[in-house]
Design an enzyme around this catalytic site. Structure first.
Site, PDB file in Angstrom:
ATOM      1  N   GLY A 170       1.093  -1.199   0.014  1.00  0.00           N
ATOM      2  CA  GLY A 170      -0.052  -0.439   0.204  1.00  0.00           C
ATOM      3  C   GLY A 170       0.977   1.083  -0.239  1.00  0.00           C
ATOM      4  N   THR A 229      10.240 -10.066  10.676  1.00  0.00           N
ATOM      5  CA  THR A 229       9.759  -9.251  10.098  1.00  0.00           C
ATOM      6  C   THR A 229      10.277  -7.306  10.452  1.00  0.00           C
ATOM      7  OG1 THR A 229       7.562  -8.576  12.076  1.00  0.00           O
ATOM      8  CG2 THR A 229       7.824 -10.272   9.626  1.00  0.00           C
ATOM      9  N   LEU A 266       8.826  -6.418  18.265  1.00  0.00           N
ATOM     10  CA  LEU A 266       7.640  -7.920  18.239  1.00  0.00           C
ATOM     11  C   LEU A 266       8.637  -8.725  17.765  1.00  0.00           C
ATOM     12  CD1 LEU A 266       4.747  -5.566  18.142  1.00  0.00           C
ATOM     13  CD2 LEU A 266       5.315  -6.463  20.077  1.00  0.00           C
ATOM     14  N   GLU A 323       7.894   2.656   8.636  1.00  0.00           N
ATOM     15  CA  GLU A 323       8.535   4.054   7.109  1.00  0.00           C
ATOM     16  C   GLU A 323      10.015   4.218   7.657  1.00  0.00           C
ATOM     17  OE1 GLU A 323       4.784   5.824   9.199  1.00  0.00           O
ATOM     18  OE2 GLU A 323       4.304   6.298   6.978  1.00  0.00           O
ATOM     19  N   GLY A 373       1.327  -6.553   3.986  1.00  0.00           N
ATOM     20  CA  GLY A 373       2.399  -7.120   3.494  1.00  0.00           C
ATOM     21  C   GLY A 373       3.626  -6.816   5.112  1.00  0.00           C
ATOM     22  N   GLY A 396       7.386   3.021  15.930  1.00  0.00           N
ATOM     23  CA  GLY A 396       6.826   2.279  15.115  1.00  0.00           C
ATOM     24  C   GLY A 396       8.477   2.038  14.078  1.00  0.00           C
TER      25      GLY A 396
HETATM   26 MO1  MOS Z   1       1.617   5.101   5.048  1.00  0.00          MO
HETATM   27  S1  MOS Z   1       2.323   6.840   3.247  1.00  0.00           S
HETATM   28  O1  MOS Z   1       0.715   5.994   6.595  1.00  0.00           O
HETATM   29  O2  MOS Z   1       0.889   3.881   4.369  1.00  0.00           O
END
Ligand code: MOS
Length: 730
Positions: free
Chosen positions: A238, A619, A615, A690, A468, A687
């Site tokens: 995505g 991955t 976690l 990203e 994914g 996070g």
């Molecule tokens: Mo992300 S750019 O918030 O899928």
């Protein structure tokens, strides 16, 4: 749970299953083709007709005539929908209503939908629709539009006296960088199947945030949200491109209702490039000033990006600069200009990905001027707290310096020659570059349910998605660890808006937020099971499928009886306000620049990251490397080429929009530093998804400069921009 106080100890701290590099639980289904993507529900939705859109061939103006007679007469065609016969629609969020008028707002906007018995018939008939347009001039050039750019929405962030401090700085750079429009280029195209049962709509649709999409679709179709169900069990990538709702979802729903039959609609690769969204281009001005020790005295970061009129999204490329480095005098702002290109929207690390391409190179330029090593430059300007708010808002955790030091050591930074053009390997000029990584940590509301049956199987349910990234796997790990069950006793069900509302996949908040909801549900289930046995849950220990306590050991399967279920939720408290929260890292790149052709080859790359508890290290590493690969693309090849006469992206497929292939990535690695962050969530993670792209491209651009002495400030750094500046071949 409302998470407003850090929890120091949780059952996840045992880290028997959590924090272990287990294989993806959905791996076998994906490898064997049993994982079903939105366009593929042949058995669940038999008899679907096929749709194909006709995209607008102009960027701005209006339709003066449409002749659909030939298409309607073509074999197998069931309907042709245009603005003349499309139903009225409302508007909601960023879900553009489809075929609502003759106005054209951007190239690639749908002007007709053809539905036929087969895909080939629909595609053929779509080519028979004749559209006559009247063109209007449009705004396609960001540099031109910048002059009319609106003042910043969130205001500008000022501190001290930026102008005076910048003017008085012993060393200073005032440079402009540009980054191009970029495509998400995910593997799975945008695709939907729509089926109506009376006034109820089911959409099998690739949506990163399905619950948000339900709301936008309900507003567009003017129907109650409760009558819409979205199923997104597997999503083939995505990167932000499937956050908003596009033509596939709206038009398949409208056509299916009109025909009384399911309709499936996928956008072609070409239609996606111009008809959906992209990361918008930016123009960024960096004004940085420092003293003789390299301490920043003034930071100025101005960014402008474009979007269609009425669209709220802007690329906040200057935003991360607020948190990254200390400096007493600051001026940071983002502005938005109006352009008539396709909609601009979030793409992996919106803000940081484009912003660090500029900031981290400008800082390199300043370091060179001041004669400071680029790693030291970043270390010197580290800050333990939010630079604007001061010590009142410390970072929850911040290992930028540790990441720089660890990378410096592992990468062999001491072998870097600070003077360009001195390291040669045959025809290659070799250089090294570094850049910092930062990505703000977001946590959002999330709900989940867990159910334990009489066989001791635990089912986890939330409408969270897996794009994914590994959501299925890490949620199974959290639940297994929390309940003391083996991993294979847990089944995870995702991607269905009938399930408790998950956070969706976006902003790198998914694992942390959905994971906390699952953890909370498990804690509630533990309470229920302990109570059943007449125990206080704090006296019960859950391990190996058993509950131990009060001198007894009971099998969870037996305790469950007919089955027990519990719900949990994550409600973010005030901890993101009282603590600055972000994931950090450092990128190191070594490149070769061919002295004769200007061709650039990445030779080695290392990312060192700190993102709280992982976690699943496997991955997480895959995400980090995936992000770094995006960074390689941003530095060296990715760009939507704007045709400024006609207002479209002319390289609209993967043959012409270049992304890195394996041969472009000879040696790339990512490692994570140990870290736990209990200010973030009880999972103690931050996070990840990203973080890897943030700063990656800048490290490569800095390495290119170190190799050959040429500083390119217009991304991507292609050989044509290097050639004139290369030293003589000798
Ligand atoms: Mo992300 S750019 O918030 O899928």
């Amino acid at each position: 749970m409302r998470y407003d106080k850090p929890i120091s100890m949780t059952p996840l701290d045992a880290r028997r299953i959590v924090a272990q590099p287990v294989d993806r639980v959905d791996g076998p289904a994906k490898l064997s083709g049993a994982a079903t993507y939105s366009y593929e529900y042949h058995e669940e939705v038999p008899g679907a007709a096929y749709g194909m859109i006709v995209p607008a061939a102009i960027a701005k103006g209006r339709i003066v005539a449409i002749d659909s007679a030939a298409a309607e007469a073509a074999e197998g065609v069931l309907m042709v929908m245009t603005h003349r016969n499309a139903p009225r629609q409302g508007s909601g969020g960023d879900a553009a209503p489809q075929l609502v008028g003759s106005e054209i707002a951007h190239h690639g906007q749908a002007v007709a939908l053809v539905v036929a018995e087969t895909f080939e018939q629909a595609r053929h008939a779509a080519g028979l629709v004749r559209v006559d347009y009247e063109r209007e001039p449009g705004r396609f050039d960001l540099a031109e539009a910048e002059r009319q750019a609106r003042p910043p929405r969130g205001g500008e962030h000022r501190m001290g006296d930026f102008e005076a401090a910048f003017a008085a700085s012993p060393f200073a750079v005032d440079v402009s960088y540009t980054t191009p429009d970029q495509a998400h280029a995910m593997m799975e195209p945008h695709a939907s199947i729509a089926r109506w049962d009376g006034d109820r709509l089911t959409l099998w649709s690739a949506q990163q945030l399905p619950d948000w999409s339900v709301g936008d679709i309900a507003a567009t179709l003017a129907m109650p949200s409760e009558h819409i169900r979205i199923i997104s069990r597997f999503i083939g990538g995505g990167f932000g491109g499937k956050i908003s709702v596009y033509a596939d979802a709206i038009l398949s729903a409208l056509a299916a209702r009109a025909l009384g039959r399911p309709v499936k609609l996928a956008l072609t690769r070409q239609q996606i490039f111009n008809g959906t969204s992209h990361r918008p281009a930016t123009i960024q001005r960096l004004r940085l000033g420092c003293d003789a020790e390299g301490r920043l005295l003034a930071i100025g970061h101005d960014s402008v990006s474009g979007n269609l009129p009425g669209r709220s999204f802007e690329e906040g490329a200057a935003s991360q600069t607020r948190l990254l480095y200390a400096a007493p005098n600051r001026l940071i702002r983002n502005r938005k200009a109006v352009l008539d290109l396709a909609p601009a929207a979030s793409m992996r690390a919106p803000g940081e990905a484009a912003g660090l391409l500029a900031l981290e190179c400008a800082l390199d330029e300043l370091a060179e001027k001041a004669g400071i090593d680029p790693v030291e430059m970043r270390v010197i300007n580290d800050t333990p707290h939010d630079p604007e708010r001061g010590p009142a808002r410390p970072f929850s955790s911040r290992k930028l310096v540790e990441a720089l030091r660890e990378g410096q050591r592992r990468f062999g930074w001491e072998r870097r020659d600070p003077v360009p053009c001195r390291v040669r390997d045959g025809r290659w000029l070799v250089g090294m570059g570094v850049a910092s990584a930062i990505r703000e940590n977001y946590v959002v509301e999330a709900k989940a349910r867990v159910r334990l049956d009489g066989q001791g199987r635990l089912t986890v349910e939330t409408s969270m998605t897996d794009i994914g990234t590994g959501s299925y796997t890490i949620l199974a790990q959290v639940a297994a660890e929390a309940m003391g069950l083996p991993l294979d006793a847990v089944t995870v069900r995702l991607g269905d808006t009938r399930l408790p509302r998950g956070p969706g996949s976006g902003g790198s908040w998914g694992a942390n937020s959905a994971g906390t909801a699952v953890y909370d549900a498990c804690m509630a289930l533990r309470d229920m099971l302990a109570q059943k046995a007449g125990l206080n849950s704090t006296d019960a220990r859950f391990e190996g499928g058993m509950m131990h306590g009060g001198g007894r050991s009971l099998a969870l399967a037996e305790l469950a009886g007919e089955g027990v279920s519990a719900e949990g939720e994550m409600l973010p408290g005030g901890l993101t306000q009282s603590y600055a929260q972000a994931s950090f890292g450092a990128h190191f790149a070594e490149v070769g620049v061919a002295i004769d052709s200007g061709e650039v080859r990445l030779r080695r790359m290392l990312g060192v990251f700190a993102a709280g508890r992982l976690l699943n290290p496997k991955t997480a590493r895959s995400q980090a490397i995936g992000g770094m690969v995006f960074g390689v693309g941003a530095a060296l090849m990715e760009a939507n080429v704007v045709d400024r006469r006609h207002g479209l992206f002319i390289n609209h497929d993967l043959a012409e929009y270049h992304v890195p292939a394996h041969a472009d990535l000879p040696d790339i690695d990512a490692i994570f530093l140990d870290e736990e962050d209990d200010k973030s969530t009880p999972l103690k993670t931050k996070g990840v998804g990203e973080l890897g792209i943030c700063g990656a491209g800048a490290a490569i651009a800095n390495a290119i400069h170190n190799a050959c002495g040429v500083r390119v400030r217009d991304y991507p750094v292609t050989l044509d921009k290097l050639l004139d500046g290369l030293p003589p071949i000798g």
